[in-house]
Design a protein around this motif. Structure first.
Motif, short mmCIF file in Angstrom:
data_model
loop_
_atom_site.label_atom_id
_atom_site.label_comp_id
_atom_site.label_asym_id
_atom_site.label_seq_id
_atom_site.Cartn_x
_atom_site.Cartn_y
_atom_site.Cartn_z
N SER A 1 0.83 -1.20 0.00
CA SER A 1 0.00 0.00 0.00
C SER A 1 0.87 1.26 0.00
N SER A 2 1.94 1.24 0.82
CA SER A 2 2.75 2.46 0.88
C SER A 2 3.61 2.61 -0.38
N VAL A 3 3.95 1.47 -1.03
CA VAL A 3 4.66 1.57 -2.32
C VAL A 3 3.76 2.27 -3.33
N LEU A 4 2.50 1.87 -3.33
CA LEU A 4 1.55 2.45 -4.27
C LEU A 4 1.37 3.95 -4.01
N VAL A 5 1.26 4.29 -2.71
CA VAL A 5 1.04 5.70 -2.35
C VAL A 5 2.24 6.54 -2.74
N SER A 6 3.46 5.97 -2.57
CA SER A 6 4.64 6.79 -2.82
C SER A 6 5.08 6.74 -4.28
N LEU A 7 4.31 6.01 -5.13
CA LEU A 7 4.70 5.91 -6.53
C LEU A 7 4.75 7.28 -7.23
N PRO A 8 3.71 8.13 -7.07
CA PRO A 8 3.79 9.44 -7.73
C PRO A 8 4.98 10.26 -7.24
N GLN A 9 5.29 10.13 -5.92
CA GLN A 9 6.44 10.86 -5.40
C GLN A 9 7.73 10.42 -6.07
N MET A 10 7.84 9.09 -6.31
CA MET A 10 9.06 8.57 -6.90
C MET A 10 9.30 9.20 -8.27
N PHE A 11 8.18 9.39 -9.02
CA PHE A 11 8.35 9.95 -10.35
C PHE A 11 8.76 11.41 -10.31
N GLU A 12 8.60 12.03 -9.11
CA GLU A 12 8.99 13.43 -9.02
C GLU A 12 10.45 13.61 -8.64
N ILE A 13 11.10 12.52 -8.18
CA ILE A 13 12.52 12.61 -7.88
C ILE A 13 13.24 12.98 -9.17
N SER A 14 14.08 14.00 -9.09
CA SER A 14 14.65 14.49 -10.34
C SER A 14 15.56 13.42 -10.93
N GLY A 15 15.33 13.11 -12.20
CA GLY A 15 16.16 12.13 -12.88
C GLY A 15 15.47 10.80 -13.10
N VAL A 16 14.49 10.45 -12.27
CA VAL A 16 13.87 9.13 -12.43
C VAL A 16 13.13 8.98 -13.76
N PRO A 17 12.27 9.95 -14.15
CA PRO A 17 11.62 9.78 -15.46
C PRO A 17 12.64 9.71 -16.59
N GLY A 18 13.70 10.54 -16.47
CA GLY A 18 14.75 10.50 -17.48
C GLY A 18 15.43 9.15 -17.53
N ALA A 19 15.67 8.57 -16.33
CA ALA A 19 16.34 7.28 -16.27
C ALA A 19 15.49 6.20 -16.92
N LEU A 20 14.19 6.25 -16.64
CA LEU A 20 13.29 5.26 -17.26
C LEU A 20 13.28 5.43 -18.78
N ARG A 21 13.29 6.70 -19.21
CA ARG A 21 13.29 6.95 -20.65
C ARG A 21 14.57 6.40 -21.28
N ILE A 22 15.71 6.64 -20.61
CA ILE A 22 16.98 6.14 -21.15
C ILE A 22 16.96 4.63 -21.24
N THR A 23 16.47 3.97 -20.18
CA THR A 23 16.43 2.51 -20.18
C THR A 23 15.54 1.99 -21.30
N PHE A 24 14.38 2.65 -21.46
CA PHE A 24 13.47 2.23 -22.52
C PHE A 24 14.13 2.39 -23.89
N TRP A 25 14.82 3.48 -24.06
CA TRP A 25 15.50 3.76 -25.32
C TRP A 25 16.59 2.71 -25.58
N GLU A 26 17.35 2.39 -24.53
CA GLU A 26 18.38 1.35 -24.65
C GLU A 26 17.77 0.03 -25.08
N LEU A 27 16.64 -0.32 -24.44
CA LEU A 27 15.96 -1.58 -24.79
C LEU A 27 15.54 -1.57 -26.24
N ALA A 28 14.94 -0.45 -26.69
CA ALA A 28 14.43 -0.38 -28.06
C ALA A 28 15.56 -0.49 -29.06
N VAL A 29 16.64 0.27 -28.84
CA VAL A 29 17.75 0.24 -29.79
C VAL A 29 18.39 -1.14 -29.80
N ALA A 30 18.61 -1.72 -28.60
CA ALA A 30 19.25 -3.04 -28.53
C ALA A 30 18.40 -4.07 -29.24
#
Lengths: 258, 256
Positions: free
Chosen positions: A47-76
């Motif tokens: 429950s607390s993981v779910l509640v803190s999920l939006p907060q995690m996305f606000e940590i600076s760099g996390v959305p960028g990191a996910l985007r980079i990983t996704f991009w790496e996966l797609a290119v690979a």
């Protein structure tokens, strides 16, 4: 009490509902264990993981990191498919080259590539290039193997009859080999996606400056299980979606045979 | 059809190509490092790697790391075999339970389980426990799925005819279910073993205090390239030996 048999019969007819029940029970056990029995520094309830999920996305760099990983996966993945297809066709279409090079491909496929992960970092640096290269090294072999198997299963009589009807090389490829190869091509893509996910995530976890590996290490070292579990869940969802896309494609394109 | 002699000639030809390929690769490596000036920090010299390899074997310094890795592997594999086969057998006793649990396990199996590694490191620390946990998780799924498949899809006719001939529960298990399921379970165990080995070496590479994967990273960070290549060759050889042993055990178990 008279309602019980009806519910039982419903459950028996719908195993999916029972499956959902099992999943819910597991989450409840996790919730209870994490809430009252386990040190909150190491584990947190869903429950607390779910509640803190939006907060995690606000940590600076996390959305960028996910985007980079996704991009790496797609290119690979794209590179694995392109190279795997080319090598698979080159090796598989000629019986001689198949006999000669297939054992080498299988030998390379069988060696544990994790042992050379540090080498990939040394050669390609700690940026996205090394993750992509490592993902390709995992994704390419299942694709080659299935392409070769798919081409191999081609009945010679089909090619012979195409040739006797005057098909040139390109026509034989386009109208005989290519449609025949499609099902195994998509099976290979599915296995290749599994490999690419493994390779990219392994390399990310090993060393990373901006990708998700950086944040998993950060959350582990700061004892933030909320954020760690949220990130892992996001990545798992990403992996499931990618796998499911390739599996759908496989089911769709493998249908023509039945 | 090819004649026998012709086929022999063809297979000798492909052997020659394989040998030429490997020799050519080694030669390229030798020439590149000795004459083309490829930095030894990126690619060490093959002869040097060979002597380092001999040195590793002779001094026996690999033993501690090998013990750690094999210990983790044995524990993980033992746990996942026990739980996987037991759970798989219990589930396979009822078609209903199969329909409830099989898609569940197959679904979780589709997630790259390596993602759990940071979590396990957080929960179990950097020591062997986190590797055992990862190896167990990753090898559990192929084993449980193949056990379900092995026991769950035995031909009904066999079971019915054994029962009609008056087989007891034990006899049914021993002479019908087990022989039918064993090959499938063994295949699952081999797959589980391979992925457990991979994930344990991988997690040692990522975060650990000891083990073969840790040794390779340690040498890489010290830029001791020749010795690192020698260790990589050593680990690949160990993995090849283990996989061959497991495959031949599987083949032996299938034949019985």
């Amino acid at each position: 009490m008279r309602r019980w048999p009806a519910i039982k019969r419903y459950m028996l007819r719908h195993p999916g509902v029972a499956r959902l029940g099992v999943v819910i029970v597991l989450f409840v056990i996790w919730e209870i264990a994490a809430r009252w029995f386990i040190d909150p520094l190491f584990m947190s309830p869903p429950s607390s993981v779910l509640v803190s999920l939006p907060q995690m996305f606000e940590i600076s760099g996390v959305p960028g990191a996910l985007r980079i990983t996704f991009w790496e996966l797609a290119v690979a993945f794209a590179m694995s498919v392109a190279i795997g297809l080319a090598v698979g066709l080159a090796v598989g279409l000629q019986p001689f080259s198949r006999r000669s090079f297939m054992p080498i491909v299988l030998l390379l496929y069988g060696t544990p590539q994790v042992t050379i992960l540090p080498l990939f970092i040394l050669f390609f640096g700690i940026g996205p290039a090394s993750k992509i290269a490592f993902g390709v090294s995992h994704g390419i072999f299942p694709i080659i193997v299935t392409i070769v198997a798919g081409v191999q299963n081609l009945k010679p009589i089909l090619l012979t009859s195409a040739k006797s009807m005057g098909a040139n090389r390109w026509q034989a490829f386009r109208y005989v080999i290519f449609p025949h190869m499609i099902p195994s091509f998509f099976t290979g893509m599915r296995l290749g996606m599994t490999g690419v996910l493994l390779g990219v995530l392994l390399a990310e976890l090993y060393v990373s400056t901006a990708g998700i590996g950086y944040f998993t290490t950060l959350f582990t070292q700061n004892f933030e299980p909320d954020n760690l579990l949220g990130l892992i869940a996001t990545l798992a969802a990403m992996a499931i979606i990618l796998n499911e896309l390739v599996r759908r494609a496989e089911n769709h394109f493998a249908r023509w045979r039945d | 059809m090819l004649g026998n002699g012709k086929r022999d000639a063809a297979s000798a030809g492909s052997r020659a190509v394989q040998v030429a390929f490997l020799v050519g690769l080694l030669l390229l490596w030798y020439v590149a490092t000795n004459y083309w000036g490829v930095s030894h920090l990126l690619l060490p010299e093959p002869v040097q790697v060979f002597w380092q390899f001999v040195d590793i074997i002779k001094t026996g310094e690999y033993i501690d790391d090998l013990k750690v890795t094999l210990g983790e592997l044995a524990t993980a594999f033992a746990v996942s075999c026990t739980t996987g086969v037991t759970l798989g057998y219990l589930i396979s006793r009822s078609q209903y339970l199969i329909r409830v649990f099989e898609p569940l396990f197959a679904g979780i199996y589709a997630i790259p389980i390596i993602l759990f590694l940071p979590l396990y490191v957080l929960m179990f620390g950097l020591g062997p426990m986190s590797k055992v946990a990862l190896g167990t998780t990753i090898s559990f799924f192929p084993i449980v799925l193949s056990t379900i498949a092995g026991f769950g899809y035995v031909e009904r006719t066999y079971i019915v005819s054994a029962r009609s001939m008056g087989a007891s529960e034990y006899q049914l298990f021993r002479y019908v279910l087990l022989p039918a399921a064993l090959p499938v379970i063994l295949t699952g165990m081999r797959m589980g073993f391979t992925v457990a080995l991979l994930s344990i070496i991988g997690s040692e590479t990522i975060a650990s205090l000891a083990g073969l994967g840790h040794r390779i990273v340690h040498l890489a960070e010290g830029m001791d390239m020749a010795r690192m290549f020698a260790y990589i060759a050593f680990v690949v050889a160990i993995a090849a030996i283990l996989n061959t042993v497991v495959s031949s055990l599987e083949a032996g178990g299938r034949r019985r």
